[in-house]
Write a protein that holds these residues in place. Structure first.
Motif, short mmCIF file in Angstrom:
data_model
loop_
_atom_site.label_atom_id
_atom_site.label_comp_id
_atom_site.label_asym_id
_atom_site.label_seq_id
_atom_site.Cartn_x
_atom_site.Cartn_y
_atom_site.Cartn_z
N GLU A 372 -54.27 -0.43 18.25
CA GLU A 372 -53.24 -0.04 17.29
C GLU A 372 -53.48 -0.66 15.92
O GLU A 372 -52.70 -0.43 14.99
CB GLU A 372 -51.86 -0.42 17.82
CG GLU A 372 -51.45 0.43 19.04
CD GLU A 372 -50.10 0.03 19.62
OE1 GLU A 372 -49.61 -1.07 19.27
OE2 GLU A 372 -49.55 0.82 20.40
N GLY A 373 -54.54 -1.46 15.80
CA GLY A 373 -54.88 -2.06 14.51
C GLY A 373 -54.15 -3.34 14.19
O GLY A 373 -54.25 -3.86 13.08
N ASP A 374 -53.40 -3.90 15.15
CA ASP A 374 -52.71 -5.17 14.94
C ASP A 374 -53.64 -6.28 15.43
O ASP A 374 -53.47 -6.84 16.53
CB ASP A 374 -51.38 -5.18 15.69
CG ASP A 374 -50.52 -6.39 15.34
OD1 ASP A 374 -51.04 -7.33 14.70
OD2 ASP A 374 -49.33 -6.40 15.71
N TYR A 375 -54.62 -6.62 14.60
CA TYR A 375 -55.68 -7.51 15.05
C TYR A 375 -55.23 -8.95 15.21
O TYR A 375 -55.75 -9.67 16.07
CB TYR A 375 -56.87 -7.40 14.09
CG TYR A 375 -57.43 -6.01 14.01
CD1 TYR A 375 -57.94 -5.39 15.15
CD2 TYR A 375 -57.40 -5.29 12.82
CE1 TYR A 375 -58.44 -4.08 15.09
CE2 TYR A 375 -57.89 -4.00 12.75
CZ TYR A 375 -58.40 -3.39 13.90
OH TYR A 375 -58.89 -2.11 13.85
N ALA A 376 -54.27 -9.38 14.42
CA ALA A 376 -53.76 -10.74 14.58
C ALA A 376 -53.09 -10.90 15.94
O ALA A 376 -53.30 -11.89 16.65
CB ALA A 376 -52.77 -11.06 13.45
N GLU A 377 -52.27 -9.91 16.32
CA GLU A 377 -51.63 -9.96 17.63
C GLU A 377 -52.66 -9.82 18.75
O GLU A 377 -52.57 -10.50 19.79
CB GLU A 377 -50.57 -8.85 17.73
CG GLU A 377 -49.83 -8.79 19.06
CD GLU A 377 -48.91 -9.98 19.31
OE1 GLU A 377 -48.19 -9.97 20.31
OE2 GLU A 377 -48.92 -10.94 18.50
N ALA A 378 -53.65 -8.97 18.54
CA ALA A 378 -54.70 -8.80 19.55
C ALA A 378 -55.44 -10.11 19.78
O ALA A 378 -55.70 -10.51 20.93
CB ALA A 378 -55.68 -7.72 19.12
N SER A 379 -55.77 -10.80 18.68
CA SER A 379 -56.50 -12.07 18.83
C SER A 379 -55.63 -13.12 19.52
O SER A 379 -56.13 -13.92 20.32
CB SER A 379 -56.97 -12.57 17.47
OG SER A 379 -55.87 -12.92 16.63
#
Length: 466
Positions: A372-379
């Motif tokens: 979904e492009g929420d890379y901070a949350e993904a990391s």
């Protein structure tokens, strides 16, 4: 009427079969099981046809069915348990045969770790029992019990002399257990010995491939897996071995060859076996990270995964189903899997499932955030799952996909320092040879910091030969 033939199988252990035809078919079953041969079910069927009252064969069949992690096979596995228990009331059986049946009952009762312990207890008095050894090895692998997997093999493998007809296969299991615990030199020696003793040992050959992957030796890996005749007899393990070959090819930047291997071998037979979907999904994700256009390949995998959303038998499988669905843009179905994992970590009757689902839920929502492009949350989520993800089962090489997703999310969210640290560790573990890590490090060091620059780094193709 049953006549006690005092038969012994290839392990040298007594088996209570009713006739010699069943004994011979059972020996074929044992060798085929250890060789991961596609003919294993056929040999087992011949065994039971020759002796329908052979309790051990029914129990072994049930355990093999459960290892496929398919909920629709639970009924068949319960039927195997019932037949084994009935057979034991009609014929005297050995203690070890009874214990295999008890292991099946434990797994069906959602206690797979106890099932593995029951099988390993057999090895205390029957240290050459290859059936108990192989089945417990597979169970420990599915549970991520790497230390126990190795401990068991360390106890029994030295007792198998080269003259034992199944010695090579046992050392192949030993090699894999050593590799997963990081004893790479010993694992490679043991695996090469295994294949020399038993040329049909696809698992031992695969164990050496793991060593070569984890030590950054892609050239040797391509050579080691250069002749498919060495595993032509194998069941779907042969697709996984080609997956390893594809990883070596990807490491060399040969992406056109990787796609050919994917189309012709890895997904040449488009099954919905979780292991085959895992091969496909994890390879496509790696190609995506390398900037390779994989075309419509995600759609085929997602169509298979869609029918597996509610399986809930193995977290490793669930995560790869979610990965396939996300690759095809089916976020809702992937989220259904992730929410199921959250529920399982709280309420599932199996302690093993609860533990694996805890980390699996973090990884699943991390993958969703990534797509979904929420890379901070993904990391954040993938980083939280990182240390406990071994509980989902599978190998280090297979779980490395989640490590790469974590690294990608760190880069894309601008957390270059953390990405640099993990990439440097990765490069060091592989002896300084890893295309993914070296390319990403070069790109990180040559660009300014910031989210826009980070996204540019992430979008830069890593492959050198499209």
């Amino acid at each position: 009427m049953y006549h006690d033939l005092s038969c012994h199988d290839l392990s040298g252990d007594r088996v209570t079969v009713g006739n010699d035809a069943a004994r011979l078919a059972w020996n074929d079953t044992l060798e085929a099981l250890l060789a991961h041969a596609a003919a294993t079910p056929e040999h087992l069927a011949r065994t039971l046809e020759a002796d329908p009252g052979f309790a051990l064969a029914h129990a072994a069949k049930g355990l093999m069915l459960l290892s496929l992690a398919r909920p629709e096979l639970l009924g068949a596995a319960r039927d195997c348990l019932a037949k084994a228990q009935t057979a034991m009331t009609q014929r005297p059986v050995t203690r070890r045969e009874r214990m295999v049946t008890e292991a099946l009952a434990l797994w069906l009762a959602e206690a797979p770790r106890q099932a593995a312990q029951r099988l390993e207890a057999i090895l205390e008095s029957h240290p050459l029992d290859v059936l108990a050894l192989k089945l417990s090895h597979g169970l420990r692998f599915m549970l991520g019990d790497q230390a126990e997997m190795l401990a068991s093999l360390r106890r029994v493998a030295p007792g198998f002399a080269d003259s034992h007809p199944l010695s090579g296969y046992v050392h192949g299991c030993y090699a894999f257990a050593l590799e997963e615990q990081g004893f790479y030199a010993e694992a490679e020696r043991t695996g090469r010995r295994a294949v020399a003793l038993s040329p049909r040992d696809a698992w031992g050959r695969h164990a050496v491939a793991h060593v070569l992957e984890m030590t950054g030796r892609s050239e040797e890996g391509v050579a080691w897996l250069g002749d498919s005749r060495n595993w032509a007899h194998a069941n779907n393990l042969r697709f996984h071995i080609v997956w390893h070959l594809a990883l070596f090819r990807l490491e060399r930047g040969e992406t056109a060859e990787v796609l050919r291997l994917y189309d012709e071998d890895i997904r040449g037979e488009q099954t919905d076996d979780y292991r085959d979907i895992a091969n496909g999904a994890s390879l496509l994700a790696r190609l995506d990270y390398a900037g390779v256009d994989v075309g419509s390949r995600w759609e085929e995998l997602a169509a298979k995964a869609e029918s597996r959303v509610h399986d809930g038998r193995l977290v490793f499988a669930d995560l790869h189903y979610a990965l396939a669905l996300l690759g095809a843009g089916q976020h809702d179905a992937a989220e259904t899997i992730a929410r199921g994992l959250v529920e399982d970590c709280q309420t599932h009757p199996s302690g093993e499932r609860r533990e694996a689902a805890r980390n699996g839920a973090l990884a699943a929502f991390g993958l969703i955030a990534f797509h979904e492009g929420d890379y901070a949350e993904a990391s954040r989520l993938l980083g939280s799952a990182r240390s406990g993800l071994v509980a989902i089962g599978g190998s280090h090489a297979q779980r490395d996909l989640f490590e790469q997703a974590h690294i990608e999310s760190l880069i894309r969210s601008g957390n270059h320092d953390r990405a640099n640290h993990i990439l440097s560790e990765r490069l060091a573990r592989r002896g300084g040879w890893n295309l993914y890590a070296s390319r990403r490090l070069t790109q990180l060091h040559s660009r300014p910091s910031g989210r826009t620059a980070a996204l540019a780094v992430a979008a830069t193709p890593l492959a050198i030969a499209h």
